[in-house]
Design a protein around this motif. Structure first.
Motif, PDB file in Angstrom:
ATOM      1  N   VAL A 144       0.884  -1.162   0.000  1.00  0.00           N
ATOM      2  CA  VAL A 144       0.000   0.000   0.000  1.00  0.00           C
ATOM      3  C   VAL A 144       0.924   1.214   0.000  1.00  0.00           C
ATOM      4  O   VAL A 144       1.585   1.504   0.995  1.00  0.00           O
ATOM      5  CB  VAL A 144      -0.938   0.009   1.212  1.00  0.00           C
ATOM      6  N   ASP A 145       0.999   1.883  -1.149  1.00  0.00           N
ATOM      7  CA  ASP A 145       1.956   2.972  -1.355  1.00  0.00           C
ATOM      8  C   ASP A 145       1.263   4.325  -1.312  1.00  0.00           C
ATOM      9  O   ASP A 145       0.354   4.594  -2.089  1.00  0.00           O
ATOM     10  CB  ASP A 145       2.666   2.783  -2.696  1.00  0.00           C
ATOM     11  N   PHE A 146       1.719   5.166  -0.405  1.00  0.00           N
ATOM     12  CA  PHE A 146       1.203   6.524  -0.277  1.00  0.00           C
ATOM     13  C   PHE A 146       2.115   7.481  -1.046  1.00  0.00           C
ATOM     14  O   PHE A 146       2.862   8.244  -0.463  1.00  0.00           O
ATOM     15  CB  PHE A 146       1.118   6.929   1.199  1.00  0.00           C
ATOM     16  N   GLU A 147       2.084   7.404  -2.368  1.00  0.00           N
ATOM     17  CA  GLU A 147       2.789   8.327  -3.263  1.00  0.00           C
ATOM     18  C   GLU A 147       4.294   8.449  -2.972  1.00  0.00           C
ATOM     19  O   GLU A 147       4.847   9.534  -2.874  1.00  0.00           O
ATOM     20  CB  GLU A 147       2.155   9.724  -3.210  1.00  0.00           C
ATOM     21  N   SER A 148       4.972   7.305  -2.863  1.00  0.00           N
ATOM     22  CA  SER A 148       6.414   7.319  -2.627  1.00  0.00           C
ATOM     23  C   SER A 148       7.142   7.993  -3.774  1.00  0.00           C
ATOM     24  O   SER A 148       6.847   7.735  -4.940  1.00  0.00           O
ATOM     25  CB  SER A 148       6.949   5.892  -2.454  1.00  0.00           C
ATOM     26  N   GLN A 149       8.097   8.832  -3.426  1.00  0.00           N
ATOM     27  CA  GLN A 149       8.894   9.543  -4.426  1.00  0.00           C
ATOM     28  C   GLN A 149      10.304   8.963  -4.561  1.00  0.00           C
ATOM     29  O   GLN A 149      10.993   9.258  -5.527  1.00  0.00           O
ATOM     30  CB  GLN A 149       9.002  11.031  -4.053  1.00  0.00           C
ATOM     31  N   ASP A 150      10.757   8.150  -3.599  1.00  0.00           N
ATOM     32  CA  ASP A 150      12.135   7.673  -3.586  1.00  0.00           C
ATOM     33  C   ASP A 150      12.324   6.305  -4.228  1.00  0.00           C
ATOM     34  O   ASP A 150      13.439   5.798  -4.286  1.00  0.00           O
ATOM     35  CB  ASP A 150      12.664   7.645  -2.155  1.00  0.00           C
ATOM     36  N   ILE A 151      11.246   5.703  -4.733  1.00  0.00           N
ATOM     37  CA  ILE A 151      11.327   4.351  -5.283  1.00  0.00           C
ATOM     38  C   ILE A 151      10.177   4.137  -6.255  1.00  0.00           C
ATOM     39  O   ILE A 151       9.086   4.672  -6.077  1.00  0.00           O
ATOM     40  CB  ILE A 151      11.268   3.295  -4.148  1.00  0.00           C
ATOM     41  N   SER A 152      10.440   3.343  -7.270  1.00  0.00           N
ATOM     42  CA  SER A 152       9.363   2.865  -8.131  1.00  0.00           C
ATOM     43  C   SER A 152       8.978   1.486  -7.611  1.00  0.00           C
ATOM     44  O   SER A 152       9.704   0.507  -7.820  1.00  0.00           O
ATOM     45  CB  SER A 152       9.818   2.766  -9.589  1.00  0.00           C
ATOM     46  N   ILE A 153       7.867   1.430  -6.900  1.00  0.00           N
ATOM     47  CA  ILE A 153       7.435   0.170  -6.285  1.00  0.00           C
ATOM     48  C   ILE A 153       7.250  -0.912  -7.345  1.00  0.00           C
ATOM     49  O   ILE A 153       7.679  -2.054  -7.160  1.00  0.00           O
ATOM     50  CB  ILE A 153       6.127   0.369  -5.481  1.00  0.00           C
ATOM     51  N   SER A 154       6.657  -0.561  -8.470  1.00  0.00           N
ATOM     52  CA  SER A 154       6.406  -1.570  -9.510  1.00  0.00           C
ATOM     53  C   SER A 154       7.719  -2.130 -10.061  1.00  0.00           C
ATOM     54  O   SER A 154       7.815  -3.332 -10.321  1.00  0.00           O
ATOM     55  CB  SER A 154       5.534  -1.002 -10.619  1.00  0.00           C
ATOM     56  N   GLN A 155       8.735  -1.298 -10.216  1.00  0.00           N
ATOM     57  CA  GLN A 155      10.030  -1.795 -10.701  1.00  0.00           C
ATOM     58  C   GLN A 155      10.713  -2.653  -9.634  1.00  0.00           C
ATOM     59  O   GLN A 155      11.323  -3.669  -9.953  1.00  0.00           O
ATOM     60  CB  GLN A 155      10.941  -0.638 -11.094  1.00  0.00           C
ATOM     61  N   ALA A 156      10.625  -2.243  -8.389  1.00  0.00           N
ATOM     62  CA  ALA A 156      11.277  -2.988  -7.313  1.00  0.00           C
ATOM     63  C   ALA A 156      10.717  -4.404  -7.184  1.00  0.00           C
ATOM     64  O   ALA A 156      11.454  -5.351  -6.929  1.00  0.00           O
ATOM     65  CB  ALA A 156      11.114  -2.234  -5.988  1.00  0.00           C
ATOM     66  N   PHE A 157       9.413  -4.558  -7.383  1.00  0.00           N
ATOM     67  CA  PHE A 157       8.781  -5.865  -7.251  1.00  0.00           C
ATOM     68  C   PHE A 157       8.743  -6.653  -8.567  1.00  0.00           C
ATOM     69  O   PHE A 157       8.171  -7.732  -8.617  1.00  0.00           O
ATOM     70  CB  PHE A 157       7.366  -5.726  -6.668  1.00  0.00           C
ATOM     71  N   ASP A 158       9.373  -6.140  -9.596  1.00  0.00           N
ATOM     72  CA  ASP A 158       9.416  -6.827 -10.885  1.00  0.00           C
ATOM     73  C   ASP A 158      10.612  -7.774 -10.931  1.00  0.00           C
ATOM     74  O   ASP A 158      11.553  -7.601 -11.691  1.00  0.00           O
ATOM     75  CB  ASP A 158       9.475  -5.812 -12.029  1.00  0.00           C
ATOM     76  N   THR A 159      10.583  -8.783 -10.072  1.00  0.00           N
ATOM     77  CA  THR A 159      11.629  -9.814 -10.038  1.00  0.00           C
ATOM     78  C   THR A 159      10.989 -11.147 -10.409  1.00  0.00           C
ATOM     79  O   THR A 159       9.759 -11.287 -10.390  1.00  0.00           O
ATOM     80  CB  THR A 159      12.247  -9.931  -8.630  1.00  0.00           C
ATOM     81  N   ASP A 160      11.818 -12.120 -10.738  1.00  0.00           N
ATOM     82  CA  ASP A 160      11.285 -13.439 -11.110  1.00  0.00           C
ATOM     83  C   ASP A 160      10.380 -14.013 -10.024  1.00  0.00           C
ATOM     84  O   ASP A 160       9.325 -14.559 -10.312  1.00  0.00           O
ATOM     85  CB  ASP A 160      12.428 -14.415 -11.393  1.00  0.00           C
ATOM     86  N   LEU A 161      10.781 -13.883  -8.772  1.00  0.00           N
ATOM     87  CA  LEU A 161      10.007 -14.451  -7.675  1.00  0.00           C
ATOM     88  C   LEU A 161       8.744 -13.658  -7.373  1.00  0.00           C
ATOM     89  O   LEU A 161       7.681 -14.226  -7.135  1.00  0.00           O
ATOM     90  CB  LEU A 161      10.863 -14.531  -6.405  1.00  0.00           C
TER      91      LEU A 161
END
Length: 191
Positions: A144-161
């Protein structure tokens, strides 16, 4: 907090001693004695991760036993994590009648964040390491992301697992952990 106890592990190549912390020494001694009897000729006790005793006044004691069992004459090992019981007046370990534990159940992690990129990467690394170690992939992460500016949540969780094991809920406004938890639960029940 209990004193550290030393345990000798039965390893086919050598005897090694390692400290086991935060374990009741009496419970540990009782359990290791019983486990040596019950472990098959195919396995040996490689490591004790944790043993937690919950004393029962009426019916007996309950233990959470978390062990790593090595396979004799092979390189592999298995993680054994179970609740076992010892009825009052008995020296045997048992599983209670009628208890069912769905080991294939999906575990949900709710991660509320706002500008906590470093912590998110730490979480991703830890859950990936745990999944690889245990070979358990029965989990799903709800971020649950409240408009984070320091990270792209979708890119961070785009791993094989994690690619197919996460959901991102975007929220606007001030960060509230309770709101995030409620939204995650609400989302999970409505899908």
């Amino acid at each position: 907090m209990h004193k550290a106890t030393e345990v000798v592990y039965a390893n086919s190549s050598q005897q090694e001693k390692k400290p086991v912390k935060d374990i009741n020494p009496a419970a540990l001694t009782k359990l290791t004695d019983m486990l040596q009897i019950h472990i098959s000729v195919l396995y040996y006790l490689k490591r004790i991760h944790q043993v937690k005793l919950k004393p029962g006044l009426l019916y007996g004691d309950r233990y959470l036993v978390d062990l790593e069992l090595g396979i004799k004459h092979k390189k592999g090992s298995y993680r054994f994590s179970e609740h076992v019981y010892q009825q009052k007046g008995s020296s045997k370990l048992c599983s209670p009648k009628g208890l069912t534990w769905n080991k294939a159940a999906t575990v949900y992690f709710v991660v509320p964040v706002k500008d906590q990129g470093e912590w998110v990467y730490h979480f991703i690394n830890e859950i990936t390491a745990a999944s690889l170690l245990t070979k358990d992939e029965n989990f799903h992460v709800i971020v649950v992301d409240f408009e984070s500016q320091d990270i792209s949540i979708s890119q961070a969780f785009d791993t094989d697992l994690l690619r197919n094991r996460h959901t991102i809920l975007n929220m606007k406004g001030k960060f509230y952990k309770t709101l995030a938890l409620n939204k995650a639960v609400e989302h999970n029940y409505t899908k």
